[in-house]
Write a protein that holds these residues in place. Structure first.
Motif, PDB file in Angstrom:
ATOM      1  N   PHE A 167       0.842  -1.199   0.000  1.00 45.92           N
ATOM      2  CA  PHE A 167       0.000   0.000   0.000  1.00 45.92           C
ATOM      3  C   PHE A 167       0.876   1.248   0.000  1.00 45.92           C
ATOM      4  N   PRO A 168       0.408   2.320  -0.666  1.00 48.47           N
ATOM      5  CA  PRO A 168       1.183   3.556  -0.614  1.00 48.47           C
ATOM      6  C   PRO A 168       0.923   4.292   0.708  1.00 48.47           C
ATOM      7  N   TYR A 169       1.999   4.780   1.329  1.00 42.92           N
ATOM      8  CA  TYR A 169       1.852   5.557   2.558  1.00 42.92           C
ATOM      9  C   TYR A 169       2.395   6.949   2.277  1.00 42.92           C
ATOM     10  N   CYS A 170       1.503   7.930   2.160  1.00 40.64           N
ATOM     11  CA  CYS A 170       2.009   9.238   1.736  1.00 40.64           C
ATOM     12  C   CYS A 170       1.688  10.353   2.714  1.00 40.64           C
ATOM     13  N   GLY A 171       0.886  10.055   3.751  1.00 37.96           N
ATOM     14  CA  GLY A 171       0.549  11.119   4.694  1.00 37.96           C
ATOM     15  C   GLY A 171       1.365  11.006   5.965  1.00 37.96           C
ATOM     16  N   SER A 172       0.639  10.907   7.085  1.00 37.83           N
ATOM     17  CA  SER A 172       1.296  10.808   8.389  1.00 37.83           C
ATOM     18  C   SER A 172       2.067   9.494   8.499  1.00 37.83           C
ATOM     19  N   ARG A 173       3.128   9.520   9.279  1.00 38.04           N
ATOM     20  CA  ARG A 173       3.957   8.322   9.477  1.00 38.04           C
ATOM     21  C   ARG A 173       3.826   7.793  10.908  1.00 38.04           C
ATOM     22  N   ASN A 174       2.887   8.384  11.661  1.00 41.95           N
ATOM     23  CA  ASN A 174       2.790   8.010  13.073  1.00 41.95           C
ATOM     24  C   ASN A 174       1.900   6.794  13.298  1.00 41.95           C
ATOM     25  N   VAL A 175       2.505   5.669  13.651  1.00 37.99           N
ATOM     26  CA  VAL A 175       1.751   4.453  13.938  1.00 37.99           C
ATOM     27  C   VAL A 175       1.369   4.469  15.411  1.00 37.99           C
ATOM     28  N   ASP A 176       0.052   4.484  15.680  1.00 32.57           N
ATOM     29  CA  ASP A 176      -0.396   4.584  17.071  1.00 32.57           C
ATOM     30  C   ASP A 176      -0.350   3.223  17.760  1.00 32.57           C
ATOM     31  N   HIS A 177       0.864   2.717  17.964  1.00 33.40           N
ATOM     32  CA  HIS A 177       1.048   1.408  18.586  1.00 33.40           C
ATOM     33  C   HIS A 177       2.495   1.290  19.062  1.00 33.40           C
ATOM     34  N   PHE A 178       2.842   0.213  19.779  1.00 28.56           N
ATOM     35  CA  PHE A 178       4.242   0.077  20.208  1.00 28.56           C
ATOM     36  C   PHE A 178       5.006  -0.909  19.328  1.00 28.56           C
ATOM     37  N   PHE A 179       4.324  -1.464  18.315  1.00 31.89           N
ATOM     38  CA  PHE A 179       5.025  -2.236  17.283  1.00 31.89           C
ATOM     39  C   PHE A 179       4.225  -2.126  15.993  1.00 31.89           C
ATOM     40  N   CYS A 180       4.804  -2.565  14.877  1.00 34.03           N
ATOM     41  CA  CYS A 180       4.095  -2.487  13.601  1.00 34.03           C
ATOM     42  C   CYS A 180       3.036  -3.572  13.542  1.00 34.03           C
ATOM     43  N   GLU A 181       1.786  -3.158  13.593  1.00 31.61           N
ATOM     44  CA  GLU A 181       0.701  -4.118  13.497  1.00 31.61           C
ATOM     45  C   GLU A 181      -0.171  -3.697  12.325  1.00 31.61           C
ATOM     46  N   VAL A 182      -0.636  -4.664  11.549  1.00 32.78           N
ATOM     47  CA  VAL A 182      -1.337  -4.347  10.292  1.00 32.78           C
ATOM     48  C   VAL A 182      -2.491  -3.345  10.468  1.00 32.78           C
ATOM     49  N   PRO A 183      -3.453  -3.581  11.377  1.00 30.83           N
ATOM     50  CA  PRO A 183      -4.572  -2.627  11.458  1.00 30.83           C
ATOM     51  C   PRO A 183      -4.121  -1.197  11.773  1.00 30.83           C
TER      52      PRO A 183
END
Length: 315
Positions: A167-183
């Motif tokens: 998937f393209p990620y072009c906006g915010s880069r802030n993942v609201d989690h403590f690890f990379c989780e798909v949802p």
């Protein structure tokens, strides 16, 4: 694949984490690190005991050693990165790092769920068909069960990792989690992810409900077999081996179902983060403790090992 690796540092994601720097969070962080340390030691110890002690070379303990290996990899995939980010204050994770973390996380959680399901079948065979147990649970069957769990989990992990990373990620880069989780990651994609999210939900339903139905079916049969037993001693022993497994199952499936099988509108990042701690850190610590402390054979092997160490040190 090389496009992943060659992405520049502007493509890094920022993991917002679960802790701020206030006193309570520092205490919580220390608790998580203690739990992590116990999980590491307990799982390494359990794997070593099962490997070393010939009395533990039975199907149930073989599955337990696989479960411990999965737990060990799961905590190491998530906690060290979380700790480094928290202690250094640099909260970034590279694009490739994020993909790898997703791949491992989904693979291990999927494999563990399947293995827990098939372990219930193992208990069912042991209690309902004790005479046929060595044939029904031969070395080959055990390898097939463990291998099948790893294979299906890994396949699930690879599919989700590749899909999430394309998937393209072009906006915010802030993942609201403590690890990379798909949802959590999909919220940042600037493309329509609804089809993939529905597919993901179906995948989760399958990966959770299939093993869960094996567990329920096995335990219904086990309960029936236990009720038919005449000796109280046999009943007690049967229920003791099952209660450990049931405790582990409740923890794991309770947390996983709460996260993945809730309608989207009820999901909040703060809830998800807290429950994620449950099965990324807490369950891997509790599994070996549940199985070993309540188990005479494991405690016997541990005592034997300690006695051996003592006698060596005295010489």
């Amino acid at each position: 694949m090389e496009t992943w690796m060659n992405r520049s540092s502007t493509d890094d994601f920022i993991l917002l984490g679960i802790f701020s720097y206030c006193t309570t969070d520092l205490v919580l962080f220390s608790v998580v690190m203690m739990v992590f340390t116990v999980a590491l030691c307990a799982n390494v110890l359990l794997i070593s005991l099962i490997y070393i002690d010939p009395r533990l070379h039975t199907p149930m303990y073989f599955f337990l050693s696989q479960l411990s290996l999965m737990d060990l990899m799961l905590v190491c995939n998530i906690v060290p990165k979380m700790a480094v980010n928290f202690l250094s204050g640099i909260k970034s994770i590279s694009f490739a790092g994020c993909g790898i973390q997703i791949g491992f996380f989904v693979s291990l959680v999927g494999s563990e769920g399947l293995l827990l399901g098939l372990m219930a079948y193992d208990r069912y065979v042991a209690i309902s068909h004790p005479l046929h147990y060595p044939i029904l649970m031969s070395h080959r069957v055990c390898l097939q069960i463990a291998g099948g769990s790893w294979a299906f989990g890994t396949l699930d992990g690879i599919i989700q990792m590749v899909a999430a990373m394309t998937f393209p990620y072009c906006g915010s880069r802030n993942v609201d989690h403590f690890f990379c989780e798909v949802p959590a990651l999909l919220k940042l994609a600037c493309a329509d992810t609804s089809l993939f999210e529905n597919l993901l939900f179906a995948c989760c339903v399958f990966m959770l409900l299939l093993p869960f139905s094996i567990i329920v079916a096995s335990y219904v049969r086990i309960l029936a077999a236990v009720l038919r037993m005449h000796s109280t001693q046999a009943r007690k022993k049967a229920l003791a081996t099952c209660s450990s497994h049931l405790t582990a199952v409740s923890l794991f499936y309770g947390a996983a179902m709460f996260i993945y099988l809730r309608p989207k509108r009820y999901r909040t990042p703060s809830h998800d983060k807290v429950v994620s701690v449950f099965y990324t850190v807490l369950t891997p610590m509790l599994n070996p403790l549940i199985y070993s402390l309540r188990n005479r054979e494991v405690m016997g092997a541990l005592k034997k090992g300690l006695d051996h160490c003592r006698s060596v040190s005295h010489h």
